[in-house]
Enzyme design. Structure first.
Site, PDB file in Angstrom:
ATOM      1  N   ARG A 111     -70.391   7.848  -2.118  1.00  0.00           N
ATOM      2  CA  ARG A 111     -70.533   8.377  -3.474  1.00  0.00           C
ATOM      3  C   ARG A 111     -70.411   7.228  -4.477  1.00  0.00           C
ATOM      4  O   ARG A 111     -71.416   6.674  -4.909  1.00  0.00           O
ATOM      5  CB  ARG A 111     -69.481   9.479  -3.736  1.00  0.00           C
ATOM      6  CG  ARG A 111     -69.860  10.429  -4.859  1.00  0.00           C
ATOM      7  CD  ARG A 111     -69.586   9.902  -6.249  1.00  0.00           C
ATOM      8  NE  ARG A 111     -68.165   9.626  -6.462  1.00  0.00           N
ATOM      9  CZ  ARG A 111     -67.719   8.940  -7.495  1.00  0.00           C
ATOM     10  NH1 ARG A 111     -68.544   8.449  -8.402  1.00  0.00           N
ATOM     11  NH2 ARG A 111     -66.419   8.689  -7.631  1.00  0.00           N
ATOM     12  N   ASP A 112     -69.204   6.824  -4.803  1.00  0.00           N
ATOM     13  CA  ASP A 112     -69.022   5.759  -5.795  1.00  0.00           C
ATOM     14  C   ASP A 112     -69.638   4.448  -5.303  1.00  0.00           C
ATOM     15  O   ASP A 112     -70.180   3.668  -6.082  1.00  0.00           O
ATOM     16  CB  ASP A 112     -67.529   5.568  -6.080  1.00  0.00           C
ATOM     17  CG  ASP A 112     -67.261   4.954  -7.448  1.00  0.00           C
ATOM     18  OD1 ASP A 112     -68.225   4.673  -8.175  1.00  0.00           O
ATOM     19  OD2 ASP A 112     -66.088   4.749  -7.793  1.00  0.00           O
TER      20      ASP A 112
ATOM     21  N   HIS B 155     -57.402   5.679  -8.156  1.00  0.00           N
ATOM     22  CA  HIS B 155     -58.764   5.200  -7.914  1.00  0.00           C
ATOM     23  C   HIS B 155     -58.930   3.887  -8.684  1.00  0.00           C
ATOM     24  O   HIS B 155     -59.015   3.905  -9.913  1.00  0.00           O
ATOM     25  CB  HIS B 155     -59.744   6.279  -8.399  1.00  0.00           C
ATOM     26  CG  HIS B 155     -61.200   5.920  -8.310  1.00  0.00           C
ATOM     27  ND1 HIS B 155     -62.030   6.457  -7.353  1.00  0.00           N
ATOM     28  CD2 HIS B 155     -61.982   5.101  -9.047  1.00  0.00           C
ATOM     29  CE1 HIS B 155     -63.267   5.986  -7.514  1.00  0.00           C
ATOM     30  NE2 HIS B 155     -63.265   5.162  -8.545  1.00  0.00           N
TER      31      HIS B 155
ATOM     32  N   CYS C 288     -69.700   2.342 -11.512  1.00  0.00           N
ATOM     33  CA  CYS C 288     -70.243   3.461 -12.280  1.00  0.00           C
ATOM     34  C   CYS C 288     -71.472   3.008 -13.059  1.00  0.00           C
ATOM     35  O   CYS C 288     -71.392   2.058 -13.834  1.00  0.00           O
ATOM     36  CB  CYS C 288     -69.177   3.978 -13.245  1.00  0.00           C
ATOM     37  SG  CYS C 288     -69.802   5.230 -14.381  1.00  0.00           S
TER      38      CYS C 288
ATOM     39  N   ASN D 278     -65.255  -0.786  -6.122  1.00  0.00           N
ATOM     40  CA  ASN D 278     -63.971  -0.179  -5.824  1.00  0.00           C
ATOM     41  C   ASN D 278     -63.128  -1.153  -5.008  1.00  0.00           C
ATOM     42  O   ASN D 278     -63.633  -2.128  -4.459  1.00  0.00           O
ATOM     43  CB  ASN D 278     -64.200   1.072  -4.950  1.00  0.00           C
ATOM     44  CG  ASN D 278     -64.882   2.185  -5.696  1.00  0.00           C
ATOM     45  OD1 ASN D 278     -64.244   3.060  -6.239  1.00  0.00           O
ATOM     46  ND2 ASN D 278     -66.217   2.154  -5.732  1.00  0.00           N
TER      47      ASN D 278
END
Lengths: 314, 314
Positions: B17-18, B209, B242, B251
């Protein structure tokens, strides 16, 4: 973390020594001198200028003498040279360095690989260096390589590391660096070893030297801060590594560390924008990207303009 | 640090996802499914499978439905989907996700840029999602983006963040994620905000996160651990970011974080060698290098053979 942090941290720049020694290309002497002169004006406490080592062993630092002579000296900066042996120490003294940084590995195997001597032989050799520096105003720092682990032997017992600190002090050295030469340290270990050092040696000046080999560089620095450490080596751009240590990669990045400390409200006296400008000049000097993150992302406080379509909507 | 760490940390993998949303190329559906199926067998607690978002907004996740249907389900893994609105939530419920992750930004400007709604509109929209999930076994997590700072507005007051947590809980959400969307957090701030959360909301499940945008990712994770946090998002290889947040980069790397925790003696239940093998497969899948360090350097405990000339000499 509730116990607080030191109010002031001393930044010791090692880019022209540890940073350059593993680089694929030789950085011209005039570029090294210009970089050091610029770093002298950023507010760092020490600069490890070079290493007086055999040019065959570390070709990138073959111009140690020329660099040491050509740099300008700022009164608030301590200029250091790494010296592996008496000959290197004599050259560093002749070049008028403020401090000599002696080094041995707590791991016998790493010392043999790195210094071509046993640890005992290294220590014995230090006596002659102490004698050579006697009567001068030059200070002597002792670095302990592989203090948090050796790539050949693994983790070294804390007791063995601290016994070596005692041997350093007994030999006449004034301060000590615990070096995580190949980035094997973890935060829990760092907190324990720095706390153990403090308990046994009180106010003896202690420097921590971390590499970011496994991504833990700033986490380890944080753990050291929590244990009261206030002196850190770091390398502009996060470049560097030991040519004799398999898997070694860059030091913690000076600008990333100074940025973190600033965000945490801890004083360093370092001009971060000046440091970032220098870090951003490194890719052109070295011919490759640098690991440092803040030079790319900008500081946390560097805000972005609100997108035009949102400004219109608001 | 003397107060100790949680004995067990839950690792929540967000790579598909991210990790993928900002990638320059679309990763084929079958590769996503294979990656998730492999990750399901590494011991991670949760996998954020995808985001049910407009394909125009995030083209890389246009196959959300197909991915969610094709993956195999391991009983010990919670499969999560990020949902920006009711439509996304309905799709995620139809796809049989175990958990929906709702998200809004504490910063009004960032919420407008990211979600095209005001924060109040986002919160209002969540009521419909809570209603849609009522009577199912699906759990609802609320993420607070820019909880440690917004790239447009700067640092957000802790009180404002914690008030939003309260609004989440009042709306019927069961757990909360504090997200450092663009890597602006620092360890002191993290310790304070996590401690503030704990003091106000006790045992409400909390996820942290972090992004490594400014090199502080693992230092921030360490500070969160010290404040008692035991759930963390992380992305294999340290990829991600993002698309609507300027300057956002990867991340924290799952394998680097699991490695650090293992070195510190903190249990994760994750098979690090399996994770490293997957991380090392990413450059071929993505067509570029990854930020994760341990995949390159090897684990701290992976010793090197003593050089032959030293073995002979000993």
């Amino acid at each position: 973390m509730s116990t607080g942090f030191p109010p002031r941290v001393f930044i010791q720049e090692v880019v022209t020594r540890d940073g350059l020694q593993i680089e694929p290309c030789f950085l011209p002497t005039e570029d090294k001198v210009a970089l050091i002169d610029a770093l002298s004006q950023t507010g760092v406490a020490k600069i490890e200028v070079t290493s007086f080592v055999s040019p065959r062993a570390v070709p990138n630092l073959a111009d140690a003498r020329e660099v040491a002579r050509a740099i300008r000296r700022w009164p608030d900066v301590t200029y250091v040279a790494l010296v592996p042996n008496l000959r290197g120490a004599q050259e560093a003294l002749e070049a008028g360095m403020d401090e000599l940084n002696l080094v041995l590995s707590v791991s016998e195997t790493h010392n043999l690989a790195n210094m071509r001597m046993t640890t005992a032989q290294s220590l014995e050799g230090f006596r002659a260096i102490v004698a050579a520096a006697a009567g001068t105003r030059v200070s002597l720092n002792g670095s302990i390589a592989t203090a948090f682990g050796c790539p050949f032997e693994g983790v070294q017992p804390a007791e063995k590391v601290l016994d070596l600190v005692e041997a350093y002090l007994a030999a006449g050295l004034q301060s000590v660096t615990l070096a995580d030469t190949t980035g094997m340290a973890n935060p829990r270990q760092v907190f324990a070893l720095v706390s153990g050092f403090r308990a046994r040696f009180g106010g003896v000046p202690l420097t921590l030297h971390f590499h970011n080999t496994r991504g833990m560089g700033l986490a380890n620095a944080l753990a050291a801060l929590e244990a009261g450490a206030d002196r850190f080596d770091a390398s502009l751009g996060g470049i560097g590594g030991c040519p004799f240590a398999p898997g070694a990669t860059g030091n913690i990045s000076t600008e990333d560390f100074v940025h973190m400390l600033g965000q945490m409200g801890i004083e360093t006296g370092v001009d971060l924008p000046a440091l970032l400008a220098l870090a951003r000049s490194l890719p052109a000097l070295l011919g490759h990207d640098i690991p440092g993150q803040v030079a790319k992302a900008g500081r946390s406080g560097d805000l972005h303009p609100v997108p035009a379509h949102l400004r219109a909507a608001q």
